[in-house]
Motif scaffolding. Structure first.
Motif, short mmCIF file in Angstrom:
data_model
loop_
_atom_site.label_atom_id
_atom_site.label_comp_id
_atom_site.label_asym_id
_atom_site.label_seq_id
_atom_site.Cartn_x
_atom_site.Cartn_y
_atom_site.Cartn_z
N GLU A 187 -14.49 1.98 -0.97
CA GLU A 187 -15.83 2.56 -0.92
C GLU A 187 -16.57 2.37 -2.24
OE1 GLU A 187 -17.72 6.93 -0.11
OE2 GLU A 187 -16.07 6.27 1.16
N LEU A 188 -15.86 2.45 -3.35
CA LEU A 188 -16.48 2.29 -4.68
C LEU A 188 -16.51 0.84 -5.14
CD1 LEU A 188 -14.78 5.33 -6.43
CD2 LEU A 188 -17.18 5.16 -5.72
N ALA A 189 -15.46 0.08 -4.84
CA ALA A 189 -15.34 -1.28 -5.36
C ALA A 189 -16.36 -2.23 -4.75
CB ALA A 189 -13.93 -1.81 -5.13
N GLY A 190 -16.58 -2.14 -3.45
CA GLY A 190 -17.52 -3.06 -2.78
C GLY A 190 -18.88 -3.07 -3.45
N PRO A 191 -19.53 -1.91 -3.57
CA PRO A 191 -20.83 -1.89 -4.24
C PRO A 191 -20.78 -2.36 -5.70
CG PRO A 191 -20.53 0.11 -2.97
CD PRO A 191 -19.21 -0.62 -2.96
N ALA A 192 -19.72 -2.03 -6.41
CA ALA A 192 -19.60 -2.45 -7.82
C ALA A 192 -19.52 -3.97 -7.91
CB ALA A 192 -18.37 -1.81 -8.46
N ILE A 193 -18.77 -4.58 -7.00
CA ILE A 193 -18.62 -6.04 -7.00
C ILE A 193 -19.94 -6.71 -6.62
CG2 ILE A 193 -17.49 -7.93 -5.76
CD1 ILE A 193 -14.95 -6.06 -5.78
N LEU A 194 -20.60 -6.20 -5.61
CA LEU A 194 -21.89 -6.77 -5.21
C LEU A 194 -22.91 -6.63 -6.33
CD1 LEU A 194 -22.07 -5.53 -1.51
CD2 LEU A 194 -21.57 -7.86 -2.32
N ALA B 16 -13.69 2.71 -9.50
CA ALA B 16 -12.96 2.33 -8.28
C ALA B 16 -11.46 2.24 -8.57
CB ALA B 16 -13.48 1.00 -7.74
N LEU B 17 -11.11 1.66 -9.71
CA LEU B 17 -9.69 1.56 -10.08
C LEU B 17 -9.07 2.93 -10.31
CD1 LEU B 17 -9.62 -1.53 -12.46
CD2 LEU B 17 -8.79 -1.37 -10.11
N GLU B 18 -9.85 3.84 -10.89
CA GLU B 18 -9.35 5.21 -11.08
C GLU B 18 -9.08 5.86 -9.72
OE1 GLU B 18 -11.92 7.55 -13.59
OE2 GLU B 18 -12.00 5.94 -15.08
N ALA B 19 -9.97 5.64 -8.76
CA ALA B 19 -9.78 6.20 -7.41
C ALA B 19 -8.54 5.60 -6.75
CB ALA B 19 -11.01 5.93 -6.55
N LEU B 20 -8.27 4.32 -7.00
CA LEU B 20 -7.10 3.66 -6.42
C LEU B 20 -5.82 4.18 -7.05
CD1 LEU B 20 -5.81 1.50 -4.62
CD2 LEU B 20 -6.19 -0.14 -6.49
N GLY B 21 -5.83 4.34 -8.37
CA GLY B 21 -4.62 4.81 -9.06
C GLY B 21 -3.42 3.96 -8.69
N VAL C 267 0.86 -1.18 0.00
CA VAL C 267 0.00 0.00 0.00
C VAL C 267 0.90 1.23 0.00
CG1 VAL C 267 -1.70 1.32 1.32
CG2 VAL C 267 -1.89 -1.17 1.19
N ARG C 268 0.68 2.08 -0.98
CA ARG C 268 1.45 3.32 -1.09
C ARG C 268 0.68 4.51 -0.53
NH1 ARG C 268 1.89 1.20 -6.46
NH2 ARG C 268 3.81 0.01 -6.64
N ASP C 269 -0.67 4.43 -0.61
CA ASP C 269 -1.50 5.57 -0.20
C ASP C 269 -2.80 5.02 0.39
OD1 ASP C 269 -3.32 7.72 -0.10
OD2 ASP C 269 -2.36 8.71 -1.82
N ALA C 270 -2.89 5.03 1.71
CA ALA C 270 -4.06 4.46 2.40
C ALA C 270 -5.34 5.21 2.06
CB ALA C 270 -3.82 4.47 3.91
N ASP C 271 -5.26 6.50 1.80
CA ASP C 271 -6.46 7.26 1.45
C ASP C 271 -7.01 6.82 0.10
OD1 ASP C 271 -6.35 8.72 3.81
OD2 ASP C 271 -5.21 10.37 2.90
N ARG C 272 -6.13 6.55 -0.84
CA ARG C 272 -6.59 6.07 -2.16
C ARG C 272 -7.18 4.67 -2.05
NH1 ARG C 272 -3.37 8.47 -7.18
NH2 ARG C 272 -5.44 8.08 -8.00
N VAL C 273 -6.60 3.84 -1.20
CA VAL C 273 -7.15 2.50 -0.97
C VAL C 273 -8.54 2.61 -0.36
CG1 VAL C 273 -6.88 0.34 0.30
CG2 VAL C 273 -4.90 1.37 -0.83
N ALA C 274 -8.72 3.50 0.59
CA ALA C 274 -10.03 3.69 1.22
C ALA C 274 -11.07 4.16 0.19
CB ALA C 274 -9.93 4.68 2.37
N ALA C 275 -10.67 5.05 -0.70
CA ALA C 275 -11.58 5.53 -1.75
C ALA C 275 -11.95 4.39 -2.69
CB ALA C 275 -10.93 6.67 -2.52
N TYR C 276 -10.97 3.54 -3.02
CA TYR C 276 -11.22 2.36 -3.85
C TYR C 276 -12.22 1.43 -3.18
CZ TYR C 276 -10.53 -2.41 -5.41
OH TYR C 276 -10.75 -3.71 -5.82
#
Length: 97
Positions: A24-31, A78-83, A13-22
């Motif tokens: 938040e978006l990825a979970g709903p997209a996957i479900l 979500a991937l864009e948010a993760l970068g 993990v390079r940026d915990a804030d970007r992971v958190a943003a990912y």
């Protein structure tokens, strides 16, 4: 058609804030794509060439559905948010029938 498993290992993990943003978006997209979270977290134990890294396992009705979810606009956001916020190893494997 066999079920499929989306296996995501987080190498670093390079940026915990970007992971958190990912997350938040990825979970709903996957479900929304039909995924069901089976496991998330650090391994209980690693053996042989295993690496002690956070791993997520998600079950999908099929590999096609898992790939469609990965390619969906919602997951791509979500991937864009993760970068470059984390280095990951993601694979989709089919279940044994």
């Amino acid at each position: 058609m066999p079920k499929a498993y989306w296996i995501n290992a987080v190498r670093s993990v390079r940026d915990a804030d970007r992971v958190a943003a990912y997350v938040e978006l990825a979970g709903p997209a996957i479900l929304e794509g039909g995924g069901r979270f089976l496991s998330r977290g650090m391994p209980a134990r690693v053996f042989e060439a295993g690496v002690d890294q956070r791993t997520v396992i998600i079950e999908f009705p099929s590999a096609d559905q898992a790939v469609a979810t990965y390619e969906s606009p919602a997951y791509q956001r979500a991937l864009e948010a993760l970068g470059d916020g984390a280095e990951r190893d993601l694979r989709i494997v089919e279940a044994v029938e």
